[in-house]
Design a protein around this motif. Structure first.
Motif: not given
Length: 75
Positions: A41-44, A1-2
């Motif tokens: 961070i961007a991957d999350a 989940m983002a």
């Protein structure tokens, strides 16, 4: 989940706070280390707008710290 943008911002705030130490300890490899942290961070983030937002915030951090030219917000 983002993660939500608030959660992403909290991670970006931590990254921003760590920049002086990162610059001091990773002087020659700063950009690689910074990029790896931003990528985590961007991957999350949710794909698309949230990921783009994270990357834009990271560029703003670099610009505010005089590490890249200011971002043209009109572009």
């Amino acid at each position: 989940m983002a993660l939500t943008r608030d959660q992403l911002q909290a991670h970006l705030d931590q990254l921003g706070g760590s920049m002086p130490g990162l610059l001091a300890t990773q002087e020659h490899h700063f950009f690689e280390a910074f990029a790896a942290m931003v990528e985590t961070i961007a991957d999350a983030a949710a794909p698309g707008a949230d990921r783009d937002w994270v990357e834009h915030q990271a560029l703003g951090m670099l610009a505010r710290n005089g590490l890249i030219p200011p971002i043209d917000e009109a572009a």
